[in-house]
Enzyme design. Structure first.
Site, PDB file in Angstrom:
ATOM      1  N   GLY A   1      15.790   8.126   7.336  1.00 52.39           N
ATOM      2  CA  GLY A   1      16.974   8.940   7.534  1.00 52.39           C
ATOM      3  C   GLY A   1      17.664   9.076   6.195  1.00 52.39           C
ATOM      4  O   GLY A   1      17.018   9.388   5.192  1.00 52.39           O
TER       5      GLY A   1
ATOM      6  N   SER B   1      10.635   4.970   4.505  1.00 58.67           N
ATOM      7  CA  SER B   1      11.564   5.899   3.868  1.00 58.67           C
ATOM      8  C   SER B   1      12.860   5.192   3.473  1.00 58.67           C
ATOM      9  O   SER B   1      12.848   4.337   2.600  1.00 58.67           O
ATOM     10  CB  SER B   1      11.815   7.081   4.813  1.00 58.67           C
ATOM     11  OG  SER B   1      12.536   8.101   4.190  1.00 58.67           O
ATOM     12  N   ALA B   2      13.989   5.500   4.097  1.00 58.52           N
ATOM     13  CA  ALA B   2      15.248   4.823   3.762  1.00 58.52           C
ATOM     14  C   ALA B   2      15.133   3.319   3.959  1.00 58.52           C
ATOM     15  O   ALA B   2      15.677   2.528   3.177  1.00 58.52           O
ATOM     16  CB  ALA B   2      16.388   5.385   4.609  1.00 58.52           C
TER      17      ALA B   2
ATOM     18  N   HIS C   1       8.293   9.160  -0.608  1.00 53.56           N
ATOM     19  CA  HIS C   1       8.009  10.608  -0.502  1.00 53.56           C
ATOM     20  C   HIS C   1       7.782  11.225  -1.883  1.00 53.56           C
ATOM     21  O   HIS C   1       8.077  12.400  -2.093  1.00 53.56           O
ATOM     22  CB  HIS C   1       9.141  11.364   0.194  1.00 53.56           C
ATOM     23  CG  HIS C   1       9.630  10.749   1.467  1.00 53.56           C
ATOM     24  ND1 HIS C   1       8.844  10.643   2.590  1.00 53.56           N
ATOM     25  CD2 HIS C   1      10.830  10.219   1.809  1.00 53.56           C
ATOM     26  CE1 HIS C   1       9.544  10.072   3.556  1.00 53.56           C
ATOM     27  NE2 HIS C   1      10.744   9.796   3.099  1.00 53.56           N
TER      28      HIS C   1
ATOM     29  N   GLU D   1       3.079   9.932   0.147  1.00 56.17           N
ATOM     30  CA  GLU D   1       2.947   9.879   1.594  1.00 56.17           C
ATOM     31  C   GLU D   1       1.603   9.268   2.000  1.00 56.17           C
ATOM     32  O   GLU D   1       0.555   9.609   1.420  1.00 56.17           O
ATOM     33  CB  GLU D   1       3.067  11.284   2.189  1.00 56.17           C
ATOM     34  CG  GLU D   1       4.364  11.995   1.825  1.00 56.17           C
ATOM     35  CD  GLU D   1       5.604  11.303   2.354  1.00 56.17           C
ATOM     36  OE1 GLU D   1       5.882  10.167   1.933  1.00 56.17           O
ATOM     37  OE2 GLU D   1       6.286  11.903   3.194  1.00 56.17           O
TER      38      GLU D   1
END
Length: 235
Positions: free
Chosen positions: A90, A122-123, A159, A194
């Site tokens: 997020g 991710s986050a 990413h 990724e």
């Protein structure tokens, strides 16, 4: 002893949520019947409940139940007593702000460093570095500090994208932005593409997945690291 999977992303193109990681997660969380999920970085338009339900559907495939940290009266005790912990993606600014708001940053770091199995995407991976300053996210809120968990001795850029030589876009590339960071900061930065992740066991950090990662160090040329590379030398 630290026991973490730190992934660039939760979802690959044409794949379901966490599908590409499920074989790894089955082993990683093999001793867990229930997983504590931290949904604070929640994507736009999702409630904590929505996000937790999405994660629960994915982990049901490997017979692990999921509880969101927002379901507990005492989130500190929830972290300390967790069999395993997952922090989803997020917005990193929002995630870090919430962790500081509830005084959870230090206890989360201590719990992970003590050996509770952890998954970040991710986050949730950004916060494993020394600071969150190499995130791609917009600063939609203002955290009290950029300092994060320090599970690994460098920063991440999940990413990570290589420049497209056929593109007419004239904006900054990820590499340019990381070089801007290194104009003022000396921390190494790993561009995690990724489908790639870091496996952390104690002080050993191994690059996994099917793609190389790109390592940036201040005043040095970027270096491509092959899958299977040991990044423990950055300790």
């Amino acid at each position: 002893m630290k026991n973490c999977i730190i992934a660039s992303t939760s979802t690959l193109h044409e794949g379901g949520y966490l599908d590409y990681l499920l074989p790894e997660l089955r082993l990683h969380f093999k001793d867990c019947q229930t997983l504590l999920f931290i949904p604070f970085a929640r994507p736009s338009g999702m409630t904590h409940e929505d996000y937790t339900a999405k994660v629960a559907l994915a982990f049901a495939k490997i017979n692990i139940a999921v509880l969101g940290i927002h379901e507990f009266e005492n989130p500190t005790e929830a972290i300390q007593n967790a069999e395993g912990i997952f922090t989803g993606g997020g917005n990193t600014f929002l995630l870090v702000s919430q962790l500081y708001k509830f005084n959870l940053m230090t206890i989360l770091a201590d719990t992970i460093k003590a050996g509770t199995p952890y998954l970040g995407c991710s986050a949730g991976s950004n916060i494993c570095g020394l600071t969150m300053q190499t995130t791609n996210d917009m600063p939609i809120v203002y955290p009290p500090s950029f300092q994060t968990l320090g599970i690994i001795p460098f920063n991440l850029n999940p990413h990570y994208l290589d420049p497209d030589i056929n593109s007419q876009h004239m904006g900054e590339t990820r590499e340019t932005r990381i070089k801007e960071f290194h104009a003022f900061n000396s921390l190494p930065v790993l561009g995690l593409r990724e489908g790639s992740w870091l496996e952390v066991k104690g002080n050993k950090i191994i690059l996994k997945g099917n793609l190389q990662a790109r390592l940036f160090r201040q005043n040095q040329l970027p270096e491509e690291l092959e899958t299977g590379s040991d990044l423990s030398f950055l300790n």
